[in-house]
Write a protein that holds these residues in place. Structure first.
Motif, short mmCIF file in Angstrom:
data_model
loop_
_atom_site.label_atom_id
_atom_site.label_comp_id
_atom_site.label_asym_id
_atom_site.label_seq_id
_atom_site.Cartn_x
_atom_site.Cartn_y
_atom_site.Cartn_z
N VAL A 1 5.77 -16.72 -0.05
CA VAL A 1 4.77 -15.75 -0.50
C VAL A 1 5.29 -14.34 -0.25
O VAL A 1 5.94 -14.09 0.76
CB VAL A 1 3.44 -15.98 0.28
CG1 VAL A 1 2.46 -14.87 0.02
CG2 VAL A 1 2.80 -17.30 -0.09
N LEU A 2 5.04 -13.46 -1.21
CA LEU A 2 5.39 -12.04 -1.03
C LEU A 2 4.08 -11.28 -0.78
O LEU A 2 3.14 -11.39 -1.58
CB LEU A 2 6.08 -11.53 -2.30
CG LEU A 2 6.73 -10.16 -2.21
CD1 LEU A 2 7.94 -10.19 -1.27
CD2 LEU A 2 7.19 -9.69 -3.58
N ILE A 3 4.05 -10.56 0.35
CA ILE A 3 2.81 -9.84 0.71
C ILE A 3 3.06 -8.34 0.70
O ILE A 3 4.01 -7.86 1.30
CB ILE A 3 2.33 -10.30 2.12
CG1 ILE A 3 1.91 -11.78 2.11
CG2 ILE A 3 1.20 -9.41 2.64
CD1 ILE A 3 0.61 -12.10 1.44
N MET A 4 2.17 -7.62 0.03
CA MET A 4 2.22 -6.16 0.01
C MET A 4 0.97 -5.67 0.74
O MET A 4 -0.14 -5.91 0.24
CB MET A 4 2.18 -5.63 -1.44
CG MET A 4 3.49 -5.73 -2.19
SD MET A 4 4.13 -7.39 -2.50
CE MET A 4 2.94 -8.07 -3.61
N ASP A 5 1.15 -5.11 1.91
CA ASP A 5 -0.04 -4.66 2.64
C ASP A 5 -0.03 -3.16 2.85
O ASP A 5 1.03 -2.52 2.86
CB ASP A 5 -0.20 -5.42 3.96
CG ASP A 5 0.88 -5.13 4.96
OD1 ASP A 5 1.00 -3.98 5.39
OD2 ASP A 5 1.61 -6.07 5.33
N SER A 6 -1.23 -2.62 2.99
CA SER A 6 -1.38 -1.17 3.13
C SER A 6 -2.44 -0.87 4.18
O SER A 6 -3.50 -1.51 4.20
CB SER A 6 -1.77 -0.61 1.76
OG SER A 6 -2.54 0.54 1.90
N SER A 7 -2.14 0.09 5.03
CA SER A 7 -3.11 0.47 6.08
C SER A 7 -3.66 1.88 5.82
O SER A 7 -4.24 2.47 6.71
CB SER A 7 -2.45 0.44 7.45
OG SER A 7 -1.85 -0.79 7.65
N ASN A 8 -3.41 2.39 4.64
CA ASN A 8 -3.94 3.72 4.30
C ASN A 8 -4.66 3.66 2.94
O ASN A 8 -4.92 2.57 2.43
CB ASN A 8 -2.83 4.76 4.32
CG ASN A 8 -1.62 4.32 3.52
OD1 ASN A 8 -1.76 3.55 2.59
ND2 ASN A 8 -0.45 4.78 3.90
N GLU A 9 -4.90 4.83 2.36
CA GLU A 9 -5.67 4.86 1.11
C GLU A 9 -4.87 4.38 -0.10
O GLU A 9 -5.43 4.13 -1.16
CB GLU A 9 -6.24 6.26 0.87
CG GLU A 9 -5.23 7.35 0.54
CD GLU A 9 -4.56 7.96 1.77
OE1 GLU A 9 -4.66 7.38 2.87
OE2 GLU A 9 -3.91 9.01 1.63
N HIS A 10 -3.54 4.22 0.05
CA HIS A 10 -2.72 3.79 -1.08
C HIS A 10 -2.63 2.26 -1.14
O HIS A 10 -2.02 1.65 -0.28
CB HIS A 10 -1.29 4.35 -0.96
CG HIS A 10 -1.25 5.84 -0.88
ND1 HIS A 10 -1.38 6.64 -1.99
CD2 HIS A 10 -1.12 6.67 0.17
CE1 HIS A 10 -1.32 7.89 -1.63
NE2 HIS A 10 -1.16 7.95 -0.31
N SER A 11 -3.25 1.67 -2.16
CA SER A 11 -3.14 0.22 -2.34
C SER A 11 -1.98 -0.08 -3.27
O SER A 11 -1.56 0.80 -4.03
CB SER A 11 -4.41 -0.34 -2.97
OG SER A 11 -5.50 -0.09 -2.16
N CYS A 12 -1.51 -1.31 -3.21
CA CYS A 12 -0.41 -1.72 -4.10
C CYS A 12 -0.90 -1.68 -5.55
O CYS A 12 -2.06 -2.00 -5.82
CB CYS A 12 0.04 -3.14 -3.75
SG CYS A 12 1.35 -3.76 -4.80
N ILE A 13 -0.03 -1.28 -6.48
CA ILE A 13 -0.43 -1.22 -7.90
C ILE A 13 -0.72 -2.63 -8.41
O ILE A 13 -0.35 -3.62 -7.78
CB ILE A 13 0.64 -0.51 -8.78
CG1 ILE A 13 2.00 -1.24 -8.69
CG2 ILE A 13 0.77 0.95 -8.40
CD1 ILE A 13 3.01 -0.73 -9.70
N ASP A 14 -1.33 -2.70 -9.56
CA ASP A 14 -1.76 -3.97 -10.12
C ASP A 14 -0.57 -4.87 -10.48
O ASP A 14 0.47 -4.37 -10.92
CB ASP A 14 -2.58 -3.68 -11.38
CG ASP A 14 -3.55 -4.77 -11.65
OD1 ASP A 14 -4.42 -4.99 -10.80
OD2 ASP A 14 -3.42 -5.43 -12.70
N THR A 15 -0.75 -6.18 -10.33
CA THR A 15 0.37 -7.12 -10.61
C THR A 15 0.71 -7.18 -12.09
O THR A 15 1.81 -7.59 -12.45
CB THR A 15 0.04 -8.54 -10.12
OG1 THR A 15 -1.19 -8.93 -10.70
CG2 THR A 15 -0.04 -8.62 -8.62
#
Lengths: 144, 315
Positions: free
Chosen positions: B277-291
């Motif tokens: 599994v590839l996980i993109m996590d964010s702890s700030n206001e920037h979320s990962c762009i849409d898949t």
């Protein structure tokens, strides 16, 4: 053989959105399972129009084949992705091209499901392939 | 082959430790009590007679085994270079996933992590239970998702591990849920993210007992109210991320960041067999762009090609 026609993944994507305790949850097909491009060509050996789907990572998985007198379908054994569909040219010429193409696809999928006895078929793979066909049917039917 | 040699070396080491234990036991044994059992009498007697030689040999064997184990787990120069290239590829993909990041944003606030699914995991940390480290009715062979590579130069030595068993309804974390679903799975969107626990501090058991003691006495205080709010946030976080509140408390205790938005994509090998599994996590206001974003798809395709160059999915 015609060139690959690029597909818009954002339009094909069928992400479902839920709100769980105030948090957004999204789930949908893996980017690897949404076709990247589509193309068509005539298979002169059996006078069929063959439509192929290209995926993101160009996989080499084993495929399951299904065919009857009018159509055939090739589906990935592990992923359930639709790789190709071949349809008889005659029904396409007799009836209106686009609707006939989609009908042939629907029939092929139904036949495939019935033959393979797949009860938990990932319908979303067929939906995305059907959507791609519907979107590009006119271009696909312009046979070089 | 390398792994088998490592396990053999480790087994020899432990067997030698056992032999040393036996020597210590035999030296203290009363031979008079073993007159009836000839074999045991002979064994203890021989051990006593050869004790100095056995001890010296055992120490030498342990030392050699240690050196062999170290040499086997030590990364070769080729492996170091491969790891560096993969890390670069993940960094590039991170830039694609989070395009609007300012340079001042810490790298560990927006990460890309590659988890590999393994059938066997002999050691996990922290323990999930006192009597069974792998959790209730769980074993080393239950099926686990372990960190293989991570973007950035920090948080590389993490021991994060998620349960991804055959009975998939018990899978853990967003990674486990992605593995179970076999598709793209995102928790926390651009608007409604996971509760932000990064500014909250861990509350010790003594503190919690004190709060409940005050509650029993019907004494209201701001601390009690703020604890209740924090507790509900932790439970909400745990429920949405498919983990236990205990695990979330553990993260807070270790002052690890708790991502507010997590996106998982299942990774398959060329034969379309699930690999990890590839996980993109964010702890700030920037979320990962849409898949389904073209840039994401192109970036993912480039990353997978790079990983395949090094046969990552075949190992």
């Amino acid at each position: 053989m015609s060139n690959w026609i690029q597909l818009d993944a954002q339009r094909l994507d069928q992400t479902t959105h839920e709100n769980q305790n105030g948090v957004d949850i999204y789930f949908g097909l893996s980017p690897f399972d949404i076709p990247e491009a589509i193309r068509s060509h005539v298979d002169k050996s059996n006078d069929r129009l063959k439509i192929e789907f290209k995926y993101l990572d160009d996989p080499e998985e084993e495929k399951m084949e299904w065919s009857d007198k009018d159509s055939s379908l090739s589906v990935g054994k592990n992923s359930g992705c639709v790789y190709s569909i071949s349809v008889n040219m005659k029904p396409l010429e007799e009836i209106s091209g686009k609707s006939s193409l989609l009908k042939e696809f629907e029939d092929a999928v139904k036949g495939f499901i019935a033959e393979k006895h797949l009860t938990t078929v990932e319908e979303s793979h067929y939906d995305v392939a059907r959507k791609a066909l519907a979107e590009k049917a006119e271009e696909l039917l312009v046979i070089p | 082959m390398k792994q088998l040699s490592y396990y053999i070396s480790k087994s020899v080491e432990w067997a030698t430790v056992f032999v040393l234990g036996w020597v210590g036991y035999a030296l203290d044994f009363d031979l008079e009590r073993l007159k009836k059992d000839e074999f045991l009498h002979w064994l203890v007697d021989t051990t006593r007679a050869e004790a100095p030689k056995i001890v010296i040999c055992s120490v030498m064997i342990i030392g050699i085994s240690k050196i062999i184990s170290w040499a086997l787990i030590r990364k070769s120069i080729e492996q170091v270079l491969i790891d560096r290239n993969i890390s670069d590829a993940l960094d590039k993909f991170r830039d694609v996933c989070f395009p609007n990041l300012e340079k001042s944003v810490p790298v560990d606030h927006n990460r890309v992590t590659l988890f590999k699914h393994v059938e066997w995991k002999s050691w996990i940390h922290p323990f999930k239970g006192i009597f069974n480290p792998w959790g209730y009715w769980r074993w080393p062979w239950s099926g686990w998702l372990c960190v293989k590579y991570r973007s950035g130069h920090v948080t590389q030595g993490g021991t994060t591990i998620f349960l991804a068993p055959d009975d998939a309804q018990n899978s853990e974390g967003v990674a486990g849920e992605t593995w179970r679903r076999g598709e793209a799975y995102r928790v926390g969107g651009q608007l409604n993210k996971l509760p932000d626990l990064n500014k909250d501090s861990y509350k010790s058991n003594i503190y919690v007992c004190w709060i409940y003691f005050l509650k029993k006495l019907c004494i209201s205080s701001d601390k009690m109210d703020s604890y209740e709010i924090l507790r509900s946030k932790v439970y909400q976080y745990a429920e949405n991320t498919n983990t236990s509140p205990k695990l979330v408390w553990q993260r807070m205790k270790k002052r690890k960041t708790c991502p507010t938005s997590i996106l998982g994509v299942v990774i398959e090998n060329r034969k379309k067999e699930r690999w990890g599994v590839l996980i993109m996590d964010s702890s700030n206001e920037h979320s990962c762009i849409d898949t389904s974003d073209k840039k994401f798809r192109e970036g993912l395709s480039a990353l997978i090609r790079e990983l395949r160059r090094y046969d990552i999915f075949e190992r």
